[in-house]
Design an enzyme around this catalytic site. Structure first.
Site, PDB file in Angstrom:
ATOM      1  N   ASP A  25       0.849  -1.197   0.000  1.00 49.23           N
ATOM      2  CA  ASP A  25       0.000   0.000   0.000  1.00 49.23           C
ATOM      3  C   ASP A  25       0.882   1.244   0.000  1.00 49.23           C
ATOM      4  O   ASP A  25       1.569   1.516   0.980  1.00 49.23           O
ATOM      5  CB  ASP A  25      -0.909  -0.041   1.237  1.00 49.23           C
ATOM      6  N   ASN A  27      -0.231   4.519  -0.556  1.00 49.90           N
ATOM      7  CA  ASN A  27      -0.838   5.799  -0.151  1.00 49.90           C
ATOM      8  C   ASN A  27      -1.547   5.728   1.193  1.00 49.90           C
ATOM      9  O   ASN A  27      -2.267   6.638   1.574  1.00 49.90           O
ATOM     10  CB  ASN A  27      -1.784   6.325  -1.242  1.00 49.90           C
ATOM     11  N   ASP A  29      -4.064   3.904   2.496  1.00 52.63           N
ATOM     12  CA  ASP A  29      -5.507   3.721   2.710  1.00 52.63           C
ATOM     13  C   ASP A  29      -5.862   2.271   3.046  1.00 52.63           C
ATOM     14  O   ASP A  29      -7.035   1.909   3.123  1.00 52.63           O
ATOM     15  CB  ASP A  29      -6.311   4.197   1.493  1.00 52.63           C
ATOM     16  N   ASP A  33      -1.552  -0.938  -3.976  1.00 53.46           N
ATOM     17  CA  ASP A  33      -1.747  -0.074  -5.145  1.00 53.46           C
ATOM     18  C   ASP A  33      -0.468   0.016  -5.980  1.00 53.46           C
ATOM     19  O   ASP A  33       0.566  -0.572  -5.642  1.00 53.46           O
ATOM     20  CB  ASP A  33      -2.204   1.320  -4.700  1.00 53.46           C
ATOM     21  N   ASP A 102      -3.087  -9.362 -17.113  1.00 54.25           N
ATOM     22  CA  ASP A 102      -4.102 -10.409 -17.056  1.00 54.25           C
ATOM     23  C   ASP A 102      -5.195 -10.030 -18.047  1.00 54.25           C
ATOM     24  O   ASP A 102      -5.737  -8.928 -17.978  1.00 54.25           O
ATOM     25  CB  ASP A 102      -4.680 -10.473 -15.628  1.00 54.25           C
ATOM     26  N   ASP A 203      -6.986 -15.410 -18.767  1.00 57.64           N
ATOM     27  CA  ASP A 203      -7.854 -16.001 -17.754  1.00 57.64           C
ATOM     28  C   ASP A 203      -8.849 -17.002 -18.367  1.00 57.64           C
ATOM     29  O   ASP A 203      -9.527 -16.671 -19.343  1.00 57.64           O
ATOM     30  CB  ASP A 203      -8.629 -14.860 -17.087  1.00 57.64           C
ATOM     31  N   GLU A 258      -4.684 -19.756 -19.055  1.00 56.18           N
ATOM     32  CA  GLU A 258      -5.138 -20.572 -17.924  1.00 56.18           C
ATOM     33  C   GLU A 258      -6.094 -21.634 -18.448  1.00 56.18           C
ATOM     34  O   GLU A 258      -7.028 -21.314 -19.185  1.00 56.18           O
ATOM     35  CB  GLU A 258      -5.852 -19.681 -16.898  1.00 56.18           C
ATOM     36  N   HIS A 331      -2.935 -16.729  -6.901  1.00 51.34           N
ATOM     37  CA  HIS A 331      -3.996 -16.113  -6.091  1.00 51.34           C
ATOM     38  C   HIS A 331      -5.213 -17.010  -5.910  1.00 51.34           C
ATOM     39  O   HIS A 331      -6.125 -16.649  -5.178  1.00 51.34           O
ATOM     40  CB  HIS A 331      -4.409 -14.798  -6.760  1.00 51.34           C
ATOM     41  N   ASP A 332      -5.264 -18.154  -6.607  1.00 53.69           N
ATOM     42  CA  ASP A 332      -6.400 -19.075  -6.474  1.00 53.69           C
ATOM     43  C   ASP A 332      -6.069 -20.288  -5.624  1.00 53.69           C
ATOM     44  O   ASP A 332      -6.948 -21.105  -5.337  1.00 53.69           O
ATOM     45  CB  ASP A 332      -6.827 -19.591  -7.859  1.00 53.69           C
TER      46      ASP A 332
HETATM   47  C1  GLC Z   1      -9.522 -17.538 -13.017  1.00 59.93           C
HETATM   48  C2  GLC Z   1      -8.881 -16.585 -12.039  1.00 59.93           C
HETATM   49  C3  GLC Z   1      -9.726 -16.517 -10.821  1.00 59.93           C
HETATM   50  C4  GLC Z   1     -11.082 -15.995 -11.213  1.00 59.93           C
HETATM   51  C5  GLC Z   1     -11.694 -16.824 -12.325  1.00 59.93           C
HETATM   52  C6  GLC Z   1     -12.829 -16.097 -12.965  1.00 59.93           C
HETATM   53  O1  GLC Z   1      -9.557 -18.823 -12.564  1.00 59.93           O
HETATM   54  O2  GLC Z   1      -7.573 -16.960 -11.778  1.00 59.93           O
HETATM   55  O3  GLC Z   1      -9.164 -15.734  -9.814  1.00 59.93           O
HETATM   56  O4  GLC Z   1     -11.933 -16.003 -10.104  1.00 59.93           O
HETATM   57  O5  GLC Z   1     -10.797 -17.095 -13.360  1.00 59.93           O
HETATM   58  O6  GLC Z   1     -12.346 -14.979 -13.649  1.00 59.93           O
HETATM   59 CA    CA Z   2      -3.539   2.210  -1.273  1.00 62.34          CA
END
Ligand code: GLC
Ligand code: CA
Length: 559
Positions: A25, A27, A29, A33, A102, A203, A258, A331-332
């Site tokens: 972060d 700034n 908040d 970012d 992405d 994606d 993906e 992130h999944d």
């Molecule tokens: C992909 C992304 C995931 C998202 C999904 C729908 O699997 O990695 O984070 O929720 O697609 O966009």
């Molecule tokens: Ca921020």
């Protein structure tokens, strides 16, 4: 052998994934970012990576944290402005790092102009940008279930029609069979490529073509019913080829798609090198199912043999024909140490897992926090979780298994495990933000596990990643070499070799909390090799073998 393999920059690079909301972060908040990213570019570079992949930075209502896009050409105000992005892009390029965006085009947000117009004017050009269908009497158009649980159709009263959403209700699927939609996608690609970005992570790109007539499925699952009709749809080849020929070929860029439920055979169809190649690489999921069936909520327990089998299949089937994308976190996915490693041997197993995948043939991706061995978080109540799929999967799990087991699964499998803020230091809020409260829970272990404490510790996980990436960069055999697995039947050891001309490497990994004895496979004389990397104070080999301590790993190089 080396002539077989075509060299390319995207094959030699290592990529760092930033999930912007929880990275840094800038700034104050409480939300990560672009200013925060800018301040950390030197840190990212210091890892020895060559590119950054940004999870979506675009304008979005954040129902799926950016994967629901309302404007493909603007930045989410919480993250900054387009100028802030350009500064990050320049900062990365100045440091010799590429930037990968992405590209989320299977669906948009329900707040995207196109979707709003598709409702406002059902006879206008935007209605057919999406899958709008009449119900069958009182029933939905078909029996498909969304990936996030619940039916894949949402009713709109004004139109008396349903729209398709394979993910959240707020993520309507785009109709790629409409050539105008594909033109829009190509324009979006050009917009970012012209700005200077170096490629895309695409994606759920293998979902963009749906079977004609959208037929109901004879199978029923609470999640994903109907997937056989779109996971690898009839026009996928055509649409991907169109994107490549009309846009991607005109730039020096790379793509990684993906691809849930992907097999090597199907993957080769899309990524085999040659005139028909559609994507450079694919993120398949098979190796993320060594502790579960298909996805982490169907938890079974970690099986090393299952993992090795998958890895060896992808290494062998693609070699010389296509290129692997290597990852163990994103992130999944929940944090890998909790899944395939050992919390008790956190440091040792983090290094072994890193070595395991980064020494394979392919482009390695490293997810933020992975490089310091961040762990899953366990929050008391499901209400504390913010990920849409966590809530949906929890409901399904609770109805089948009861509250206690459902909550255990939340702790094990929630995507929020990977989405807690990066732990930069032992200071307040882990140094992530100067705000009183960060946007999401920080793992209380940040006082122990953080970047600052690992920076100056030569034996830290962080510094191990640096050494490992340097080793890969300096030894072509680790990038382009072919792969051979040994001791396939061992449930404790994963051993493989890499071969390029007269160079060889031997990677020896233990997944046991006990000592395990090891003798080098035929053809490898350890006394002639150089021990290039290990996660323990090293001791030599005797009689061409040694005893591996808990989660020990070693990489030997031979000339
Ligand atoms: C992909 C992304 C995931 C998202 C999904 C729908 O699997 O990695 O984070 O929720 O697609 O966009
Ligand atoms: Ca921020």
């Amino acid at each position: 052998m080396s002539e077989e393999i075509k060299r390319a920059w995207y094959k030699e690079m290592a990529v760092y994934q930033v999930w912007p909301r929880s990275f840094a972060d800038g700034n104050g908040d409480g939300i990560g970012d672009l200013k925060g990213v800018l301040e950390k570019l030197d840190y990212i570079k210091s890892l020895g990576v060559d590119a950054i992949w940004f999870s979506p930075l675009y304008k979005s209502p954040q129902k799926d944290y950016g994967y629901d896009i309302a404007d493909y050409r603007d930045i989410q105000p919480e993250y900054g402005t387009l100028d802030d992005f350009k500064a990050v892009l320049k900062g990365a390029h100045d440091r010799g790092m590429k930037v990968i965006m992405d590209l989320v085009v299977n669906h948009t947000s329900d707040q995207h102009e196109w979707f709003k117009k598709s409702i406002e004017d059902p006879d206008g050009p935007y209605h057919d940008y999406y899958f709008w269908r009449k119900g069958k009497g009182k029933r939905r158009p078909n029996n498909w279930m969304s990936t996030f649980a619940g039916p894949a159709w949402e009713y709109n009263e004004k139109l008396d029609e349903y729209y398709l959403h394979l993910f959240a209700v707020e993520q309507p699927d785009l109709n790629h069979d409409n050539p105008k939609v594909r033109e829009e996608v190509k324009d979006i690609m050009r917009f970012w490529l012209d700005m200077g970005v170096d490629g895309f992570r695409e994606d759920v790109i293998t979902f963009i073509s749906k079977k004609e007539g959208l037929p109901s499925s004879p199978y029923y699952f609470p999640i994903g019913t109907g997937i056989e009709n779109y996971m690898h749809g009839p026009h996928l080849d055509e649409y991907l080829s169109e994107f490549r020929h009309d846009v991607l070929d005109k730039y020096d860029c790379m793509t990684v798609g993906e691809a849930p439920m992907m097999t090597t055979k199907k993957a080769l169809h899309h990524i085999a090198e040659g005139p028909d190649q559609q994507l450079n690489m694919m993120f398949h999921f098979e190796h993320m199912a060594a502790d579960c069936m298909f996805f982490s909520w169907l938890h079974t327990g970690f099986k090393l043999k299952k993992l090795k089998k998958v890895y060896t299949r992808w290494q062998k089937d693609l070699y010389g024909r296509a290129w692997n994308a290597l990852y163990i976190e994103n992130h999944d996915q929940p944090r890998i140490i909790n899944r395939y490693g050992s919390v008790k041997y956190r440091v040792e197993s983090a290094k072994t897992l890193a070595t395991m995948y980064i020494c394979q043939c392919g482009t390695p991706f490293i997810y933020q926090g992975q490089e310091i061995g961040m762990l899953n978080i366990a929050l008391d109540s499901v209400d504390d979780y913010v990920d849409v799929s966590t809530h949906n999967n929890y409901k399904v799990a609770r109805s089948l298994l009861g509250e206690k087991k459902a909550m255990d699964l939340v702790h094990y499998a929630s995507r929020d495990n990977a989405r807690t803020p990066v732990q930069w230091s032992a200071e307040k809020n882990a140094g992530f933000t100067t705000a009183d409260k960060p946007w999401f829970y920080i793992n209380p272990n940040y006082t122990e596990i953080n970047v600052a404490s690992q920076e100056n510790d030569p034996d830290s996980i962080l510094n191990y990643y640096r050494k490992l990436l340097k080793l890969r960069k300096e030894n072509e055999v680790l990038i382009y070499g072919s792969y051979e697995e040994y001791y396939k039947d061992s449930g404790d050891l994963y051993v493989y070799g890499r071969f390029l001309d007269d160079k060889r490497a031997l990677v020896v990994l233990s997944f046991s909390e006990e000592n395990v004895s090891f003798t080098a496979p035929g053809g490898f004389d350890l006394s002639k090799g150089k021990l290039a990397l290990s996660n323990y104070e090293t001791c030599g080999a005797v009689n061409n073998g040694f005893t591996l301590r808990p989660y020990e790993c070693r990489v030997y190089l031979f000339d």
